[in-house]
Scaffold this motif. Structure first.
Motif, PDB file in Angstrom:
ATOM      1  N   LYS A  14       4.656  20.108  23.973  1.00 41.30           N
ATOM      2  CA  LYS A  14       6.013  19.842  24.435  1.00 41.30           C
ATOM      3  C   LYS A  14       6.500  18.549  23.791  1.00 41.30           C
ATOM      4  O   LYS A  14       5.772  17.547  23.780  1.00 41.30           O
ATOM      5  N   LEU A  15       7.708  18.603  23.254  1.00 43.47           N
ATOM      6  CA  LEU A  15       8.322  17.418  22.653  1.00 43.47           C
ATOM      7  C   LEU A  15       9.747  17.279  23.168  1.00 43.47           C
ATOM      8  O   LEU A  15      10.390  18.266  23.525  1.00 43.47           O
ATOM      9  N   LYS A  16      10.230  16.061  23.157  1.00 46.47           N
ATOM     10  CA  LYS A  16      11.592  15.766  23.603  1.00 46.47           C
ATOM     11  C   LYS A  16      12.549  15.752  22.409  1.00 46.47           C
ATOM     12  O   LYS A  16      12.130  15.575  21.254  1.00 46.47           O
ATOM     13  N   LYS A  17      13.817  15.910  22.721  1.00 46.55           N
ATOM     14  CA  LYS A  17      14.868  15.831  21.714  1.00 46.55           C
ATOM     15  C   LYS A  17      14.696  14.535  20.920  1.00 46.55           C
ATOM     16  O   LYS A  17      14.374  13.489  21.490  1.00 46.55           O
ATOM     17  N   HIS A  18      14.869  14.617  19.616  1.00 50.11           N
ATOM     18  CA  HIS A  18      14.755  13.516  18.643  1.00 50.11           C
ATOM     19  C   HIS A  18      13.314  13.176  18.245  1.00 50.11           C
ATOM     20  O   HIS A  18      13.119  12.366  17.346  1.00 50.11           O
ATOM     21  N   GLN A  19      12.313  13.772  18.886  1.00 52.57           N
ATOM     22  CA  GLN A  19      10.936  13.505  18.467  1.00 52.57           C
ATOM     23  C   GLN A  19      10.626  14.290  17.201  1.00 52.57           C
ATOM     24  O   GLN A  19      11.236  15.321  16.918  1.00 52.57           O
ATOM     25  N   HIS A  20       9.641  13.791  16.458  1.00 51.31           N
ATOM     26  CA  HIS A  20       9.169  14.465  15.248  1.00 51.31           C
ATOM     27  C   HIS A  20       8.023  15.397  15.605  1.00 51.31           C
ATOM     28  O   HIS A  20       7.113  15.009  16.328  1.00 51.31           O
ATOM     29  N   LEU A  21       8.061  16.586  15.041  1.00 46.69           N
ATOM     30  CA  LEU A  21       6.903  17.470  15.090  1.00 46.69           C
ATOM     31  C   LEU A  21       6.017  17.180  13.887  1.00 46.69           C
ATOM     32  O   LEU A  21       4.803  17.036  14.005  1.00 46.69           O
ATOM     33  N   ILE A  22       6.646  17.060  12.719  1.00 44.90           N
ATOM     34  CA  ILE A  22       5.943  16.759  11.465  1.00 44.90           C
ATOM     35  C   ILE A  22       6.781  15.740  10.707  1.00 44.90           C
ATOM     36  O   ILE A  22       8.003  15.846  10.658  1.00 44.90           O
ATOM     37  N   GLN A  23       6.121  14.758  10.105  1.00 45.52           N
ATOM     38  CA  GLN A  23       6.801  13.787   9.262  1.00 45.52           C
ATOM     39  C   GLN A  23       6.294  13.898   7.830  1.00 45.52           C
ATOM     40  O   GLN A  23       5.150  14.283   7.591  1.00 45.52           O
ATOM     41  N   LYS A  26      14.728  21.410  13.427  1.00 42.95           N
ATOM     42  CA  LYS A  26      15.176  21.529  12.042  1.00 42.95           C
ATOM     43  C   LYS A  26      14.101  20.971  11.127  1.00 42.95           C
ATOM     44  O   LYS A  26      13.431  19.993  11.441  1.00 42.95           O
ATOM     45  N   ALA A  27      13.936  21.634   9.979  1.00 43.89           N
ATOM     46  CA  ALA A  27      13.057  21.146   8.921  1.00 43.89           C
ATOM     47  C   ALA A  27      13.953  20.643   7.811  1.00 43.89           C
ATOM     48  O   ALA A  27      14.894  21.327   7.408  1.00 43.89           O
ATOM     49  N   SER A  28      13.684  19.432   7.333  1.00 42.22           N
ATOM     50  CA  SER A  28      14.545  18.859   6.307  1.00 42.22           C
ATOM     51  C   SER A  28      13.746  18.030   5.308  1.00 42.22           C
ATOM     52  O   SER A  28      12.609  17.648   5.558  1.00 42.22           O
ATOM     53  N   LEU A  29      14.406  17.783   4.200  1.00 44.13           N
ATOM     54  CA  LEU A  29      13.869  16.947   3.134  1.00 44.13           C
ATOM     55  C   LEU A  29      14.887  15.853   2.888  1.00 44.13           C
ATOM     56  O   LEU A  29      16.094  16.134   2.794  1.00 44.13           O
ATOM     57  N   THR A  30      14.434  14.620   2.805  1.00 44.12           N
ATOM     58  CA  THR A  30      15.334  13.508   2.505  1.00 44.12           C
ATOM     59  C   THR A  30      15.038  13.046   1.082  1.00 44.12           C
ATOM     60  O   THR A  30      13.906  12.720   0.750  1.00 44.12           O
ATOM     61  N   ILE A  48      10.124  17.578  10.327  1.00 43.24           N
ATOM     62  CA  ILE A  48      10.568  18.555  11.317  1.00 43.24           C
ATOM     63  C   ILE A  48      10.851  17.795  12.603  1.00 43.24           C
ATOM     64  O   ILE A  48       9.954  17.160  13.166  1.00 43.24           O
ATOM     65  N   ASN A  49      12.127  17.851  13.007  1.00 44.15           N
ATOM     66  CA  ASN A  49      12.601  17.093  14.164  1.00 44.15           C
ATOM     67  C   ASN A  49      13.126  18.024  15.241  1.00 44.15           C
ATOM     68  O   ASN A  49      13.674  19.090  14.944  1.00 44.15           O
ATOM     69  N   CYS A  50      13.007  17.573  16.474  1.00 49.49           N
ATOM     70  CA  CYS A  50      13.506  18.330  17.623  1.00 49.49           C
ATOM     71  C   CYS A  50      14.984  18.027  17.833  1.00 49.49           C
ATOM     72  O   CYS A  50      15.362  16.872  18.018  1.00 49.49           O
TER      73      CYS A  50
END
Length: 189
Positions: A31-40, A57-61, A95-97
């Protein structure tokens, strides 16, 4: 018992109660909260995740600080940095919540053991991987050939539930357009 996972698997293969109990035993709730990272970015990725509740969302910066959204995942979708998971290389995505989430993760060793011991599960994951590849190809082709308006229309048809759950700035990033362009397009429809 994870009813959502069972229902998801049974869209492709039927399971007995014993088969599902075996499968379910390999998954761990996270369980994760909004704005937490699942994967960095640059992390080792040891699990893939089934989304039971919430939105990610999964993203690339890029080096210039621009975020490119690769994928969303809401209920009944799978998410991870699949390249990092399967190839045992550091993650290239974040990957962020976007909402509070409940995820069911399985690591590579358990996934392989589960597939080796249950051909229905192996068939399920083969089908899911194939469908994921097709969706990825369609997304790439859309980015290469469709206009911003066409991409937004496709997104609206394919993911109507996400239109209400996502801010326009995030949808714009996913579509590869500015927020202003998205506002202009969406008002014309």
């Amino acid at each position: 018992m994870n009813v959502a996972l069972r229902k998801h698997i049974e869209e492709i293969v039927s399971l007995t109660d014993e088969e599902f109990e075996y499968i379910n035993s390999f998954f761990k709730l996270k369980k994760l909260k909004k704005h937490q990272h699942l994967i960095q970015e640059n992390e080792a990725v040891t699990s893939i995740y089934f989304v039971g509740k919430g939105l990610l969302k999964a993203s690339l910066t890029t080096q210039d600080g621009k975020e490119h959204i690769i994928q969303f995942a809401s209920e009944n979708w799978w998410i991870s940095d699949f390249q990092a998971f399967y190839n045992k290389v550091p993650s290239v995505t974040n990957i962020n919540c976007l909402e509070d989430v409940e995820l069911y993760g399985i690591d590579k060793e358990n996934l392989e053991e589960m597939c080796r011991n249950n051909h229905k599960v192996e068939h399920f994951f083969r089908i899911k991987n194939s469908l994921g590849y097709v969706a990825l190809q369609q997304r790439i082709l859309s980015l290469l050939t469709a206009s911003a308006k066409e991409r937004f229309e496709q997104f609206s048809i394919q993911y109507p539930q996400l239109i209400q759950r996502l801010p326009k700035s995030i949808i714009a990033s996913y579509l590869g357009v500015s927020r202003e362009t998205l506002s202009r397009i969406s008002h014309k429809l």
